[in-house]
Design an enzyme around this catalytic site. Structure first.
Site, mmCIF file in Angstrom:
data_model
loop_
_atom_site.group_PDB
_atom_site.id
_atom_site.type_symbol
_atom_site.label_atom_id
_atom_site.label_comp_id
_atom_site.label_asym_id
_atom_site.label_seq_id
_atom_site.Cartn_x
_atom_site.Cartn_y
_atom_site.Cartn_z
ATOM 1 N N HIS A 1 0.798 -1.229 0.000
ATOM 2 C CA HIS A 1 0.000 0.000 0.000
ATOM 3 C C HIS A 1 0.829 1.276 0.000
ATOM 4 O O HIS A 1 0.291 2.354 -0.172
ATOM 5 C CB HIS A 1 -0.951 0.026 1.201
HETATM 6 C C1 UD1 Z 1 -1.736 5.991 5.499
HETATM 7 C C2 UD1 Z 1 -0.398 6.421 6.101
HETATM 8 C C3 UD1 Z 1 0.540 5.232 6.147
HETATM 9 C C4 UD1 Z 1 -0.107 4.035 6.835
HETATM 10 C C5 UD1 Z 1 -1.444 3.732 6.164
HETATM 11 C C6 UD1 Z 1 -2.143 2.586 6.855
HETATM 12 C C7 UD1 Z 1 0.190 8.767 5.604
HETATM 13 C C8 UD1 Z 1 1.113 9.664 4.861
HETATM 14 N N1 UD1 Z 1 0.261 7.445 5.306
HETATM 15 O O1 UD1 Z 1 -1.488 5.602 4.147
HETATM 16 O O2 UD1 Z 1 1.689 5.612 6.891
HETATM 17 O O3 UD1 Z 1 0.744 2.922 6.718
HETATM 18 O O4 UD1 Z 1 -2.269 4.917 6.232
HETATM 19 O O5 UD1 Z 1 -3.169 2.045 6.073
HETATM 20 O O6 UD1 Z 1 -0.542 9.223 6.444
HETATM 21 N N2 UD1 Z 1 -8.635 5.545 0.797
HETATM 22 C C9 UD1 Z 1 -9.848 4.935 0.721
HETATM 23 N N3 UD1 Z 1 -10.571 4.765 1.865
HETATM 24 C C10 UD1 Z 1 -10.125 5.187 3.064
HETATM 25 C C11 UD1 Z 1 -8.889 5.831 3.151
HETATM 26 C C12 UD1 Z 1 -8.136 5.986 2.004
HETATM 27 O O7 UD1 Z 1 -10.286 4.535 -0.353
HETATM 28 O O8 UD1 Z 1 -10.846 4.989 4.072
HETATM 29 C C13 UD1 Z 1 -7.828 5.706 -0.433
HETATM 30 C C14 UD1 Z 1 -8.005 7.074 -1.056
HETATM 31 O O9 UD1 Z 1 -7.941 6.913 -2.411
HETATM 32 C C15 UD1 Z 1 -6.772 7.797 -0.572
HETATM 33 C C16 UD1 Z 1 -5.746 6.698 -0.543
HETATM 34 O O10 UD1 Z 1 -6.471 5.531 -0.133
HETATM 35 O O11 UD1 Z 1 -6.405 8.845 -1.417
HETATM 36 C C17 UD1 Z 1 -4.606 6.946 0.406
HETATM 37 O O12 UD1 Z 1 -5.103 7.157 1.721
HETATM 38 P P1 UD1 Z 1 -4.216 7.958 2.785
HETATM 39 O O13 UD1 Z 1 -4.927 8.007 4.063
HETATM 40 O O14 UD1 Z 1 -3.772 9.262 2.185
HETATM 41 O O15 UD1 Z 1 -2.912 7.107 2.912
HETATM 42 P P2 UD1 Z 1 -2.662 5.532 3.100
HETATM 43 O O16 UD1 Z 1 -2.069 5.006 1.866
HETATM 44 O O17 UD1 Z 1 -3.851 4.829 3.644
#
Ligand code: UD1
Length: 351
Positions: A202
């Site tokens: 991820h």
């Molecule tokens: C975040 C953390 C990472 C952690 C991970 C755990 C940061 C910079 N990164 O990464 O350190 O290991 O969480 O999972 O904070 N999305 C969904 N549903 C959700 C949340 C996110 O579909 O409920 C998708 C969206 O497209 C979003 C993408 O995932 O843009 C990334 O989500 P984000 O919270 O920015 O970062 P993670 O990759 O989850």
């Protein structure tokens, strides 16, 4: 003695797990206000963890949702600032290295509220990673820094941070005990115990670089047993955009799994292949070999002890390392970090 007032800021899946280990202990001594930034909002990444781990409902959900790192972090700051100014807690408690960690620490520091950071001192020394930026900044803002290991303490010392540093162990080791083993999960996925690999991908450095994502999928599909791949929504979206389908039929893609099911899948796997920091430690603690789908890790102790091996994203390297059995699982969990964090926080506040 007045009870402490602590605002805990969480927002992403791994933080719900860590808070579930610390919050019950904290609430014996302190009035906690649990703030969810809303960084993770899908049920399977958020509410499902609260229910499964018995974590109390958040007192506040800031509902920031997804966005670029700057926009997401900025939205959190705008919403945290008035809340912290109103509540004026004795401490703001943050976990790990996500954007929610940074926003919680920065909003508190700007208001002169002391910050306690659980998982302080970890470094991958790759400043291109958003998580590394968050770690460094939060450690330089925190008044209390709870390190999982002596190596983490040493990283802080090299940056001139020695005050308020405590080595407490890893709170994830406490979280392991919060959920029962669920061996039926393995059969439900059509797998045999000891007859599959567990993989997760991820991290931005892997999802946003097509050659890395393609290389990892190729490597996984060339292993000598089926691979179960619980897919983060970001990775699923990138694969769809790129039209990437895992070659062959050995990769079983499943939705993100609850915590108990994930630990079960770790426990009964031949090995774990992952870019997640949490899964590296869970595999390490449960004695399962771990192959890290990155070029560096902030959990260097796992590599130094042979429990984890860095394999990057090239298929040949991934397959060769697994075939050679390069990583050696050895159980190594030591509980009690959550209680040590709380004892110290309460002690220092009343000193
Ligand atoms: C975040 C953390 C990472 C952690 C991970 C755990 C940061 C910079 N990164 O990464 O350190 O290991 O969480 O999972 O904070 N999305 C969904 N549903 C959700 C949340 C996110 O579909 O409920 C998708 C969206 O497209 C979003 C993408 O995932 O843009 C990334 O989500 P984000 O919270 O920015 O970062 P993670 O990759 O989850």
């Amino acid at each position: 003695m007045a009870r402490l007032k602590v605002v805990t800021v969480v927002g992403a899946r791994p933080q719900f797990i860590k808070a579930a280990a610390v919050t019950p202990e904290l609430r014996r001594f302190a009035d906690e206000i649990l703030v969810h930034t809303g960084q993770h909002y899908d049920r399977e990444l958020s509410a499902a963890f609260f229910e499964e781990l018995g974590l109390p409902e958040p007192d506040v959900n800031l509902g920031v949702g997804s966005g670029s790192h700057g926009v997401q972090t900025g939205a959190m700051l705008c919403r945290l600032d008035p809340l912290l100014a109103r509540e004026r807690p004795d401490w703001v408690l943050v976990y790990g290295d996500t954007n929610s960690t940074l926003a919680g620490a920065l909003a508190a520091a700007k208001l002169g509220i002391p910050v306690a950071h659980v998982e302080a001192g970890l470094r991958s020394y790759n400043r291109a990673m958003p998580e590394e930026q968050n770690r460094v900044l939060v450690d330089h803002l925190a008044a209390r820094l709870y390190c999982p290991s002596e190596a983490a303490r040493e990283n802080l010392r090299r940056e001139g941070i020695t005050d308020g540093v405590r080595v407490v162990g890893d709170v994830l080791d406490d979280a392991l005990a919060l959920v029962p083993d669920r061996p039926e999960v393995v059969a439900e996925l059509g797998l045999e115990r000891g007859g599959y690999y567990l993989a997760t991908v991820h991290r931005q450095e892997n999802t946003d670089r097509p050659e890395r994502l393609r290389g990892i999928l190729q490597g996984l599909s060339a292993l000598d047993a089926p691979v179960v791949l619980p897919l983060h929504p970001r990775t699923a979206r990138r694969m769809a955009e790129l039209g990437l389908k895992p070659p062959g039929r050995s990769i079983r893609i499943v939705p993100p799994q609850p915590y108990g099911a994930t630990l079960t899948l770790v426990r009964h796997s031949r090995a774990v292949l992952t870019d997640s920091g949490g899964l590296q430690r869970e595999a390490g603690a449960l004695g399962i070999p771990c192959y890290v789908l990155r070029d560096e890790t902030e959990w260097g102790e796992l590599v130094a002890s042979g429990r984890a091996v860095l394999v990057g994203a090239e298929p040949d390297r991934i397959v060769a390392a697994v075939r050679a059995g390069a990583a050696r699982g050895r159980p190594g969990a030591g509980r009690g970090a959550a209680a040590r964090v709380v004892r110290d926080l309460v002690g220092v506040a009343h000193a």
